[in-house]
Design an enzyme around this catalytic site. Structure first.
Site, PDB file in Angstrom:
ATOM      1  N   CYS A 103      -4.244   0.755  -2.332  1.00  0.00           N
ATOM      2  CA  CYS A 103      -4.376  -0.498  -1.639  1.00  0.00           C
ATOM      3  C   CYS A 103      -3.196  -1.550  -2.242  1.00  0.00           C
ATOM      4  O   CYS A 103      -2.808  -1.364  -3.396  1.00  0.00           O
ATOM      5  CB  CYS A 103      -5.461  -1.243  -1.745  1.00  0.00           C
ATOM      6  SG  CYS A 103      -6.625  -0.826  -0.622  1.00  0.00           S
ATOM      7  N   CYS A 145     -10.371  -4.995   0.506  1.00  0.00           N
ATOM      8  CA  CYS A 145     -11.423  -3.868   0.511  1.00  0.00           C
ATOM      9  C   CYS A 145     -12.443  -3.922  -0.607  1.00  0.00           C
ATOM     10  O   CYS A 145     -12.195  -4.663  -1.753  1.00  0.00           O
ATOM     11  CB  CYS A 145     -10.763  -2.698   0.650  1.00  0.00           C
ATOM     12  SG  CYS A 145     -10.403  -1.771  -0.990  1.00  0.00           S
ATOM     13  N   GLU A 151      -3.164  -4.529  -2.783  1.00  0.00           N
ATOM     14  CA  GLU A 151      -3.834  -5.507  -3.992  1.00  0.00           C
ATOM     15  C   GLU A 151      -4.016  -4.812  -5.247  1.00  0.00           C
ATOM     16  O   GLU A 151      -3.706  -5.340  -6.388  1.00  0.00           O
ATOM     17  CB  GLU A 151      -5.251  -5.873  -3.487  1.00  0.00           C
ATOM     18  CG  GLU A 151      -5.101  -6.786  -2.363  1.00  0.00           C
ATOM     19  CD  GLU A 151      -5.483  -6.145  -1.167  1.00  0.00           C
ATOM     20  OE1 GLU A 151      -5.043  -4.817  -0.817  1.00  0.00           O
ATOM     21  OE2 GLU A 151      -5.912  -6.604  -0.134  1.00  0.00           O
ATOM     22  N   GLU A 182       0.428   5.234   0.494  1.00  0.00           N
ATOM     23  CA  GLU A 182      -0.669   6.194   0.863  1.00  0.00           C
ATOM     24  C   GLU A 182      -0.276   7.629   0.642  1.00  0.00           C
ATOM     25  O   GLU A 182       0.635   7.945  -0.107  1.00  0.00           O
ATOM     26  CB  GLU A 182      -0.642   6.186   2.775  1.00  0.00           C
ATOM     27  CG  GLU A 182      -1.312   4.766   3.153  1.00  0.00           C
ATOM     28  CD  GLU A 182      -1.413   4.994   4.618  1.00  0.00           C
ATOM     29  OE1 GLU A 182      -1.010   5.586   5.357  1.00  0.00           O
ATOM     30  OE2 GLU A 182      -2.203   3.785   5.030  1.00  0.00           O
ATOM     31  N   CYS A 236     -11.046  -3.007  -3.982  1.00  0.00           N
ATOM     32  CA  CYS A 236     -10.104  -4.129  -4.644  1.00  0.00           C
ATOM     33  C   CYS A 236     -10.781  -5.539  -4.865  1.00  0.00           C
ATOM     34  O   CYS A 236     -10.385  -6.093  -5.953  1.00  0.00           O
ATOM     35  CB  CYS A 236      -8.916  -4.528  -3.534  1.00  0.00           C
ATOM     36  SG  CYS A 236      -7.786  -3.081  -3.313  1.00  0.00           S
ATOM     37  N   ASN A 253       0.980  -1.294   0.100  1.00  0.00           N
ATOM     38  CA  ASN A 253      -0.045   0.071   0.051  1.00  0.00           C
ATOM     39  C   ASN A 253       0.871   1.196  -0.010  1.00  0.00           C
ATOM     40  O   ASN A 253       1.838   1.247   0.570  1.00  0.00           O
ATOM     41  CB  ASN A 253      -0.795   0.036   1.163  1.00  0.00           C
ATOM     42  CG  ASN A 253      -0.493  -0.110   2.571  1.00  0.00           C
ATOM     43  OD1 ASN A 253       0.657  -0.789   2.749  1.00  0.00           O
ATOM     44  ND2 ASN A 253      -0.951   0.573   3.732  1.00  0.00           N
TER      45      ASN A 253
HETATM   46  N1  THU Z   1      -5.175  -1.636   2.653  1.00  0.00           N
HETATM   47  C1  THU Z   1      -4.726  -2.314   1.700  1.00  0.00           C
HETATM   48  O1  THU Z   1      -3.507  -1.950   1.085  1.00  0.00           O
HETATM   49  N2  THU Z   1      -5.358  -3.511   1.558  1.00  0.00           N
HETATM   50  C2  THU Z   1      -6.611  -3.861   2.055  1.00  0.00           C
HETATM   51  O2  THU Z   1      -7.123  -5.084   1.643  1.00  0.00           O
HETATM   52  C3  THU Z   1      -7.098  -3.093   2.993  1.00  0.00           C
HETATM   53  C4  THU Z   1      -6.561  -1.738   3.362  1.00  0.00           C
HETATM   54  C5  THU Z   1      -4.321  -0.534   3.042  1.00  0.00           C
HETATM   55  C6  THU Z   1      -4.994   0.775   2.583  1.00  0.00           C
HETATM   56  C7  THU Z   1      -4.511   1.945   3.888  1.00  0.00           C
HETATM   57  O3  THU Z   1      -3.250   2.242   3.359  1.00  0.00           O
HETATM   58  C8  THU Z   1      -3.999   0.920   4.933  1.00  0.00           C
HETATM   59  O4  THU Z   1      -4.306  -0.218   4.496  1.00  0.00           O
HETATM   60  C9  THU Z   1      -5.280   1.246   6.027  1.00  0.00           C
HETATM   61  O5  THU Z   1      -6.605   1.334   5.670  1.00  0.00           O
END
Ligand code: THU
Length: 161
Positions: free
Chosen positions: A73, A112, A75, A64, A115, A62
């Site tokens: 994310c 999520c 994925e 941000e 994704c 991920n």
């Molecule tokens: N996140 C992911 O990378 N994948 C997921 O399946 C759930 C959430 C990340 C998004 C954000 O950077 C952090 O996790 C917190 O939500």
């Protein structure tokens, strides 16, 4: 009126030690990929690793952004990377792990909603199921035979025809 039902089964392992060798290695790679996460805001580092049908391995983490919705994310990063490096190549199995700097990382997390939508279109366009492995740094591991099972009645490009 008729009633319809949706159900699916998945495997629950007591720990990563119970996985077969290839699955255990992929989950380890996903755990490694958490180190490439950029998560200064959530401190929730997510890593993903996929084995493509061709055998190539691809990872994502991920990324941000101070403007939160601009974050990506793990994925999504992985799917975009796989598709950019190996266009059209199907994913056999995708593992997701995480490192929660604020708390335990001892249970599986699942992709999520956004994704799930991306995964289901990836399956649709490659014509192959994406098998999912979900596990933290320790604890139980879930194996789901097909990512789109997580998104029943999905909206797809077919609707736009
Ligand atoms: N996140 C992911 O990378 N994948 C997921 O399946 C759930 C959430 C990340 C998004 C954000 O950077 C952090 O996790 C917190 O939500």
């Amino acid at each position: 009126m008729e009633k319809k039902e949706f159900a699916f089964s998945f495997e629950v392992y007591g720990s990563a030690d119970e996985l077969n060798r290839d699955d255990a290695a992929l989950l380890r790679l996903a755990r490694e990929a958490t180190k490439k996460s950029y998560a200064p805001y959530s401190r929730f580092r997510v890593g993903a690793a996929a084995r493509l049908l061709s055998g190539e391995l691809v990872t994502g983490a991920n990324q941000e952004n101070a403007s939160f919705p601009a974050g990506l994310c793990a994925e999504g990063v992985l799917l975009a990377t796989a598709s950019s490096l190996y266009p059209g190549m199907a994913i056999d199995t995708l593992a997701v792990s995480y490192d929660n700097e604020r708390g335990p990382s001892d249970r599986p997390i699942s992709p999520c909603g956004i994704c799930r939508q991306s995964l289901q279109e990836f399956e649709q366009r490659t014509g192959r199921p994406v098998r999912l492995i979900m596990g933290g740094r320790e604890g139980k591991v879930y194996v789901i035979p097909q990512a789109s099972l997580l998104l029943p009645l999905a909206f797809s490009g077919d609707e736009l025809a």
